[in-house]
Motif scaffolding. Structure first.
Motif, PDB file in Angstrom:
ATOM      1  N   UNK A  20      -7.578 -11.721 -14.144  1.00 10.55           N
ATOM      2  CA  UNK A  20      -8.161 -13.009 -13.860  1.00 10.55           C
ATOM      3  C   UNK A  20      -8.817 -12.883 -12.487  1.00 10.55           C
ATOM      4  N   UNK A  21      -9.977 -13.457 -12.280  1.00 13.87           N
ATOM      5  CA  UNK A  21     -10.631 -13.243 -10.978  1.00 13.87           C
ATOM      6  C   UNK A  21      -9.904 -13.855  -9.797  1.00 13.87           C
ATOM      7  N   UNK A  22      -8.867 -14.630 -10.060  1.00 13.25           N
ATOM      8  CA  UNK A  22      -8.132 -15.210  -8.933  1.00 13.25           C
ATOM      9  C   UNK A  22      -6.799 -14.507  -8.692  1.00 13.25           C
ATOM     10  N   UNK A  23      -6.559 -13.426  -9.402  1.00 15.46           N
ATOM     11  CA  UNK A  23      -5.274 -12.729  -9.263  1.00 15.46           C
ATOM     12  C   UNK A  23      -5.352 -11.664  -8.180  1.00 15.46           C
ATOM     13  N   UNK A  24      -4.351 -11.658  -7.317  1.00 21.49           N
ATOM     14  CA  UNK A  24      -4.275 -10.630  -6.276  1.00 21.49           C
ATOM     15  C   UNK A  24      -3.306  -9.535  -6.734  1.00 21.49           C
ATOM     16  N   UNK A  25      -3.384  -8.359  -6.145  1.00 20.23           N
ATOM     17  CA  UNK A  25      -2.511  -7.274  -6.612  1.00 20.23           C
ATOM     18  C   UNK A  25      -1.039  -7.515  -6.277  1.00 20.23           C
ATOM     19  N   UNK A  26      -0.195  -6.996  -7.118  1.00 25.30           N
ATOM     20  CA  UNK A  26       1.231  -6.985  -6.820  1.00 25.30           C
ATOM     21  C   UNK A  26       1.441  -5.945  -5.710  1.00 25.30           C
ATOM     22  N   UNK A  27       2.382  -6.222  -4.843  1.00 23.93           N
ATOM     23  CA  UNK A  27       2.575  -5.302  -3.720  1.00 23.93           C
ATOM     24  C   UNK A  27       3.430  -4.103  -4.133  1.00 23.93           C
ATOM     25  N   UNK A  28       2.795  -3.132  -4.717  1.00 22.98           N
ATOM     26  CA  UNK A  28       3.483  -1.891  -5.069  1.00 22.98           C
ATOM     27  C   UNK A  28       2.474  -0.750  -5.018  1.00 22.98           C
ATOM     28  N   UNK A  29       2.993   0.460  -4.834  1.00 23.99           N
ATOM     29  CA  UNK A  29       2.089   1.614  -4.790  1.00 23.99           C
ATOM     30  C   UNK A  29       1.700   1.963  -6.212  1.00 23.99           C
ATOM     31  N   UNK A  30       0.436   1.969  -6.518  1.00 26.20           N
ATOM     32  CA  UNK A  30       0.042   2.418  -7.854  1.00 26.20           C
ATOM     33  C   UNK A  30       0.387   3.907  -7.989  1.00 26.20           C
ATOM     34  N   UNK A  31       1.085   4.252  -9.059  1.00 20.71           N
ATOM     35  CA  UNK A  31       1.522   5.648  -9.215  1.00 20.71           C
ATOM     36  C   UNK A  31       0.327   6.604  -9.186  1.00 20.71           C
ATOM     37  N   UNK A  68       1.701  -2.019   0.433  1.00 13.84           N
ATOM     38  CA  UNK A  68       1.891  -0.868  -0.451  1.00 13.84           C
ATOM     39  C   UNK A  68       0.645  -0.561  -1.281  1.00 13.84           C
ATOM     40  N   UNK A  69      -0.251  -1.504  -1.330  1.00 13.97           N
ATOM     41  CA  UNK A  69      -1.510  -1.299  -2.049  1.00 13.97           C
ATOM     42  C   UNK A  69      -2.470  -0.607  -1.077  1.00 13.97           C
ATOM     43  N   UNK A  70      -3.142   0.450  -1.494  1.00 14.87           N
ATOM     44  CA  UNK A  70      -4.101   1.071  -0.569  1.00 14.87           C
ATOM     45  C   UNK A  70      -5.068   0.028  -0.007  1.00 14.87           C
ATOM     46  N   UNK A  71      -5.205   0.036   1.303  1.00 19.80           N
ATOM     47  CA  UNK A  71      -6.023  -0.995   1.956  1.00 19.80           C
ATOM     48  C   UNK A  71      -7.505  -0.642   1.860  1.00 19.80           C
ATOM     49  N   UNK A  72      -8.040  -0.788   0.683  1.00 21.65           N
ATOM     50  CA  UNK A  72      -9.417  -0.346   0.444  1.00 21.65           C
ATOM     51  C   UNK A  72     -10.410  -1.484   0.465  1.00 21.65           C
ATOM     52  N   UNK A 116       4.985  -0.553   6.736  1.00 21.63           N
ATOM     53  CA  UNK A 116       4.198   0.683   6.742  1.00 21.63           C
ATOM     54  C   UNK A 116       3.002   0.457   5.821  1.00 21.63           C
ATOM     55  N   UNK A 117       1.838   0.821   6.276  1.00 26.22           N
ATOM     56  CA  UNK A 117       0.607   0.531   5.532  1.00 26.22           C
ATOM     57  C   UNK A 117      -0.104   1.809   5.112  1.00 26.22           C
ATOM     58  N   UNK A 118      -0.769   1.725   3.967  1.00 29.55           N
ATOM     59  CA  UNK A 118      -1.657   2.795   3.546  1.00 29.55           C
ATOM     60  C   UNK A 118      -3.082   2.359   3.866  1.00 29.55           C
ATOM     61  N   UNK A 119      -3.560   2.779   5.041  1.00 32.53           N
ATOM     62  CA  UNK A 119      -4.880   2.323   5.470  1.00 32.53           C
ATOM     63  C   UNK A 119      -6.005   2.957   4.652  1.00 32.53           C
ATOM     64  N   UNK A 120      -5.688   4.006   3.926  1.00 32.45           N
ATOM     65  CA  UNK A 120      -6.655   4.625   3.002  1.00 32.45           C
ATOM     66  C   UNK A 120      -7.986   4.925   3.673  1.00 32.45           C
ATOM     67  N   UNK A 121      -7.913   5.362   4.915  1.00 36.15           N
ATOM     68  CA  UNK A 121      -9.166   5.621   5.613  1.00 36.15           C
ATOM     69  C   UNK A 121      -9.871   6.834   5.033  1.00 36.15           C
ATOM     70  N   UNK A 122      -9.108   7.710   4.412  1.00 32.14           N
ATOM     71  CA  UNK A 122      -9.698   8.932   3.881  1.00 32.14           C
ATOM     72  C   UNK A 122      -9.560   8.976   2.361  1.00 32.14           C
ATOM     73  N   UNK A 123      -8.378   8.709   1.907  1.00 33.86           N
ATOM     74  CA  UNK A 123      -8.115   8.793   0.481  1.00 33.86           C
ATOM     75  C   UNK A 123      -6.961   7.846   0.207  1.00 33.86           C
TER      76      UNK A 123
END
Lengths: 458, 673
Positions: free
Chosen positions: A423-434, B271-275, B459-466
């Motif tokens: 949805x264009x109003x949805x923000x990402x969940x705070x997790x590292x995408x594998x 935790x999301x790459x800061x892109x 802790x942040x992933x600034x993703x400045x490079x990758x």
């Protein structure tokens, strides 16, 4: 000697005063065309001669002053942020292509900015002495009809910034520094135009407004009150001024100037919080110029002429400078990166869809390859820059569930999506995408490695 | 031919000297400024670096004594408001009717919050940097008593019978329960990390305590913060409630019925790459709702919109009719007015799974935000008048209180608290640091990741490079003027570079600061941010026996077997006093596979106890883990011959490190314990 000096000082004083009091104390720039000619954006290229004039709405009896007497046709004026000059599209002779010109409104001097053999239209100023405009690309290998270009106001450093098979036109520059433009896909099938927003370097292009009707006329405009207003078709020969909130353009629309229920051909910025709209009640009439209060919806007729259509109007007034956005684009890099956090993300309204198993990245003529997402639904791609692609989600049988609109990445662009069904109003969940724990998958997948410059933004 | 007169000789020589030196001096100055600013066009203005960023007599003369009101309390008895002026260490009494400050009193160091008892006799002011409460007699506006608390007292609340005062100890992470009859602390209850807000329910049964920092976890683990529930009748903790995916929970308010408790919060995307910033990829701001009639379920809603963000929510108050909630959005100088009825509808009619999705929905705020009311700079604490007609807003960086009608939602009055009335360069810098106007769509301010000019523990992933590489632990901004270079990789030789073009390209993603603004924010960062006194581990400069033994280990040159420790493996080599950094680049064996091959800038260590997690990527949750888990070689200090007790002593010493400003007589910020 002393007298001479006094005379010189006096002369300079008069010169300064006269230059500061020059012609343009307010006023409106108006585009006029002979009544009865075809009037729509698509037919602009073939329309009869259009003239850009200047009027003083406070003195309606005063004759209009034509500014583009040297041109066969001129239109799409857009004012500089200080209100002292304008860019416009024009052709000197009937057989010439439309080109971009700039006029100093103080001394009326003009200079050519775009110097192309193809039609160039809809110029708009960008911060940093640059402009953006649409340029036709006949026979484009990317199948685009019109692409957005930007260049310096002296015409140098011209670069293309959109690369999908579509017609981009009617740009306006938002206060946040981004370009808001109309974009109509033309391949593989033609679609109605959407309002797309993108950064001046062409990055981060995304849907701004989910179209309800057909977007007509020229540019959308942004009001100081935070509204985005544009013309939208409501039926045969009928269109309305639709307003959405800049802050949340997905939260419904309002109609400006409710009493005017005919046909709007354009809207532009006015002065003192008003907007200027060109409107006619019925096809038998000429388009007239109205000033509309976008907050109250009230309208005042400013100018009418039974022999001429008033097609576009913009107030001569300074406006605040939009933000000058930094650029991450590096022309020495050949690719861009895109990360999708969860391609399995369900639609926000809970609508049932088959669960996606893979994504396929489709180019204009062929598939760039299929990619298996990580267990968390994420994928991470390194894609050749400035090439259009679409991402399709596939079910377990390889059948397409959903395909997103054409996209392209600029060199060194990095961008993210929450999900393929987002949805264009949805923000990402705070997790590292594998997926970002591994190297990005190179697209097209037939390529194993791309030799390119590595950029560290910091 | 006549000889030139002698009277022209001296000026001529001077002119000649100026001419022959001007060009090289200008060239040198250009080179010098270019180096520090990492640009080629910064104006050659000596004052910006050599006047405003120095702490000397002249710069102090140019600076002004601001009040900086952070919180306030409205009295229901005399209809006055009591304003905590943090920078001037004062409590001000203001009369909303006349719009004047009527009385004032000096309280303790760095006061934070105030609460007034039910009879309107006393105002209790927490002194965050003094570990005590000033009890002010409101009849005489005199100090009646001083009550001792835990470390860093912030939020204060009095229970319904008026017997106990609850104090959120922000540095220690606990709650002092003080018997108001005896003035003694009778209990200390555990809370979350960095608790600051505390509120007791209208029925007096329960108190909720906020916490600002998330639990310290390795990078990648979910962000979880705590709201601590207290049984106010028994003065015990009834629940440590996890608030998922949120932090910087500042304050809490109850509806008059007590069925909903609403708190301010931020949902970070570290935790999301800061892109990108678009689509809320960096920070979201909103409220959490504890639905007390539905098993205390917690619902989170964003007050942001898809293209417009309302960062750093701080204060929250609910109108006496229970219809409206007011949230101060400090980062954009506004009050967001929320419809409680609309919120009830949303949470009452929506299935749980969809409610969970709402926590990431930027479009929903249009359904419950009634209005945004513009305020002066940095609105912080808010309070509603006893009759419910007015909302009072402490405008921290405006030295002002604004009075807003809760009915018309218009600002009806502002009360000038009597600040200097001029904007100094440093104050301008402080405003810039606290305002999100220089971030794309106002999504976050510097303050968001550096609350209280410290760091947010993430802790942040600034993703400045990758994407997914080179994650970085946020570093404190406190007293860093002697610790250049900056960033973990030491690439920024100055704050000018740190906050210049790179800042806009990588972080704010909008137009960079202009040079005047850059000068101002640099001046503030380099000279305006003191460390709090380390009252917890080193209140008076006298180290404990354990800390002294730890100091010996820290400074030792030989191991326990008598072997000389190579210089590079001694603690004191890289971390020498007074800032405990030698400002060099080193390899301490902590490079991760996801890091580029770089050396790390040696970090400063003052007040290091308050900066968990540790190491460049925050992998060490505690100081101990630096060596027990992540330092098994001697590369990051020779500690492998130490016993567990000795390592604990070393840690004790590290925790005792405090700002040199507190050492000696030249101290400008005194500890008061």
């Amino acid at each position: 000697m002393r007298n001479k000096l006094i005379k010189l000082v006096f002369f300079l004083f008069i010169l300064i005063i006269s230059s500061s009091c020059h012609k343009n104390k307010g006023g409106i720039i108006l585009v006029m065309g002979k009544a009865g000619d075809m009037r729509c954006t698509d037919s602009l290229l073939h329309s009869g001669p259009l003239k850009i004039a200047i009027i003083n709405p406070d003195k309606p009896d005063k004759p209009v002053k034509i500014l583009t007497t040297d041109f066969f046709s001129a239109c799409s004026p857009s004012l500089a942020f200080d209100g002292r000059s304008m860019v416009f599209a024009a052709r000197r002779n009937e057989q010439d292509p439309w080109q971009i010109w700039e006029m100093n409104l103080r001394n009326r001097k003009i200079r050519k900015i775009a110097n192309s053999t193809n039609n160039c239209l809809f110029p708009a100023y960008l911060p940093g002495s640059k402009i953006v405009f649409s340029q036709a690309i006949p026979g484009d290998s990317l199948k685009s009809e019109f692409s957005l270009f930007r260049c310096n106001t002296d015409g140098s450093s011209c670069e293309r910034i959109t690369f999908n098979p579509a017609a981009w036109y009617a740009s306006t520059v938002l206060a946040d520094g981004r370009i808001l433009a109309k974009c109509a896909q033309n391949y593989p099938e033609k679609r109605e135009a959407e309002l797309i927003v993108l950064r001046p370097d062409g990055t981060k292009a995304e849907l701004f407004y989910e179209r309800k009707g057909e977007l007509t006329g020229g540019r959308a405009i942004e009001t100081p009150g935070g509204k985005i207003i544009f013309t939208e078709n409501t039926g045969s020969d009928r269109s309305q001024l639709t307003a959405v909130s800049y802050a949340n353009p997905f939260n419904g629309t309002t109609i400006c100037a409710k009493g005017l229920e005919g046909d709007f051909i354009s809207v532009n910025r006015g002065s003192e919080g008003k907007i200027l709209a060109c409107y006619r009640n019925s096809p038998g009439e000429t388009y007239r110029l109205f000033a509309i209060d976008p907050e109250k919806g009230t309208s005042v007729l400013l100018q009418e002429n039974h022999d001429y259509d008033m097609l576009e109007a913009v107030a001569i007034a300074p406006q605040s400078m939009p933000r000058k956005l930094p650029s991450e684009v590096d022309s020495l890099v050949k690719t861009g990166l895109i990360m999708c956090q969860d391609m399995k993300l369900p639609l926000f309204d809970g609508q049932h869809q088959p669960v996606a198993q893979k994504v396929e990245i489709l180019g204009l003529e062929s598939s760039y390859g299929k990619v298996e997402p990580e267990p968390d639904g994420s994928f991470y791609l390194k894609i050749l820059a400035d090439k259009p692609f679409r991402i399709a989600t596939l079910d377990e049988n390889g059948k397409i569930i959903k395909m997103c609109d054409w996209m392209s990445l600029r060199p060194n662009e990095r961008r993210g999506c929450v999900g393929c069904h987002e949805d264009p109003v949805t923000t990402p969940e705070n997790r590292i995408p594998a997926a970002v724990r591994k190297d990005a998958v190179i697209i097209p997948v037939v390529l194993n490695k791309i030799e390119e410059k590595t950029v560290e933004l910091e | 031919m006549q000889k030139p007169s002698k009277k022209y000789m001296f000026p001529g020589i001077v002119l000649f000297a100026v001419l022959i030196t001007a060009v090289p001096v200008h060239k040198w100055a250009r080179k010098h400024v270019d180096y520090y600013t990492a640009t080629t066009d910064h104006p050659l203005n000596c004052a910006s670096c050599h006047l405003y960023v120095k702490r000397n007599a002249l710069s102090k003369f140019l600076e002004a004594d601001y009040l900086s009101p952070i919180n306030l309390a409205a009295s229901g008895i005399n209809n006055k408001i009591y304003v905590v002026a943090q920078d001037r260490c004062m409590l001000l009494e203001a009369d909303p009717e006349s719009g004047k400050v009527t009385r004032k009193i000096k309280v303790g160091n760095h006061p934070h919050s105030a609460v007034i008892d039910a009879e309107g006799k006393y105002c209790y002011v927490s002194n965050q940097w003094a570990d005590n409460i000033s009890v002010v007699d409101l009849a005489t506006m005199q100090l009646a008593d001083t009550l001792l608390t835990g470390n860093g007292p912030a939020g204060v609340a009095i229970d319904k019978p008026g017997r106990y005062l609850y104090v959120a100890n922000s540095f220690a992470g606990d709650i002092s329960v003080i018997d108001l009859q005896s003035g003694e602390e009778i209990k200390r209850l555990p809370a979350g990390i960095n608790p600051t807000g505390i509120k007791i329910s209208p029925d007096g049964q329960i108190a909720y305590v906020s916490s600002r920092r998330a639990q310290s976890v390795p990078y990648g683990a979910p962000v979880v913060s705590e709201i601590t529930a207290l049984d106010a009748s028994a003065q015990v903790v009834s629940e440590h409630k996890n608030i998922n995916a949120a932090y910087l929970i500042e304050n809490i308010a109850f509806t008059p019925e007590g069925d909903l408790a609403i708190f301010t919060m931020i949902r970070p995307k570290n935790l999301v790459p800061n892109i990108q910033v678009e689509r809320g990829f960096m920070m979201n701001h909103g409220i959490g709702i504890i639905d007390r009639k539905n098993n205390d379920r917690v619902i989170q809603l964003l007050i942001d919109e898809p293209n417009s963000f309302y960062p750093d929510p701080f204060g929250i108050a609910i109108s006496t009719d229970g219809k409206k909630a007011f949230v101060s959005s400090s980062g954009v100088d506004c009050i967001s007015v929320l419809s409680i009825d609309s919120i009830r509808k949303i949470i009452g009619n929506t299935p749980e799974n969809i409610l969970a999705e709402y926590a990431n929905n930027l479009g929903l705020s249009s359904r419950f935000v009634m209005k945004r009311i513009h305020t002066g700079a940095d609105p912080k604490g808010i309070s509603i008048s006893a009759d419910g007609k007015f909302l009072y807003v402490a405008e921290m960086l405006e030295d002002r209180v604004s009075v807003i009608s809760t009915d018309s939602l218009a600002t009806v009055k502002t009360i000038d608290l009597g600040g200097p009335g001029r904007l100094t360069v440093m104050r301008k810098g402080r405003r810039l640091l606290n305002n999100a106007g220089h971030t794309f769509q106002n999504q976050y301010s510097c303050y968001t990741c550096h609350p209280d000019t410290h760091e947010d523990g993430l802790v942040y992933n600034m993703a400045s490079k990758d994407m997914g590489r080179n994650v970085t632990n946020t570093q404190s901004l406190r007293n860093i003027s002697h610790t250049a270079p900056f960033k973990w990789n030491g690439k920024n030789q100055s704050v000018y570079k740190q906050d210049g073009l790179r800042f806009s390209t990588v972080l704010t993603r909008t137009e960079p600061f202009d040079y005047e603004e850059l000068d101002a924010i640099t001046a503030y960062i380099l000279s305006g941010i003191p460390n709090p006194p380390n009252l917890m581990y080193n209140p008076n400069g006298k180290l404990t026996q354990s800390q002294l033994r730890g100091k010996e280990i820290y400074e030792r040159t030989h191991d326990k077997k008598g072997n000389e420790i190579p210089s590079i493996n001694r603690c004191v080599t890289c971390h020498p006093a007074p800032y405990f950094t030698n400002r060099q680049m080193v390899d301490v064996g902590t490079l991760a596979v996801t890091d580029d091959s770089i050396l790390f800038d040696v970090p400063h260590l003052n007040n290091i106890f308050a900066s968990a997690p540790y190491l460049h990527d925050g992998r060490a949750a505690t100081l101990e883990e630096i060596w027990t888990i992540y330092g098994k070689t001697e590369q990051h200090g020779a500690v492998n011959d130490l016993t567990k007790t000795e390592l604990n002593e070393l840690i004790d010493y590290l925790k005792a490190l405090r700002d040199p400003e507190y050492e000696g007589e030249q101290s400008t910020v005194k500890s008061e314990k």
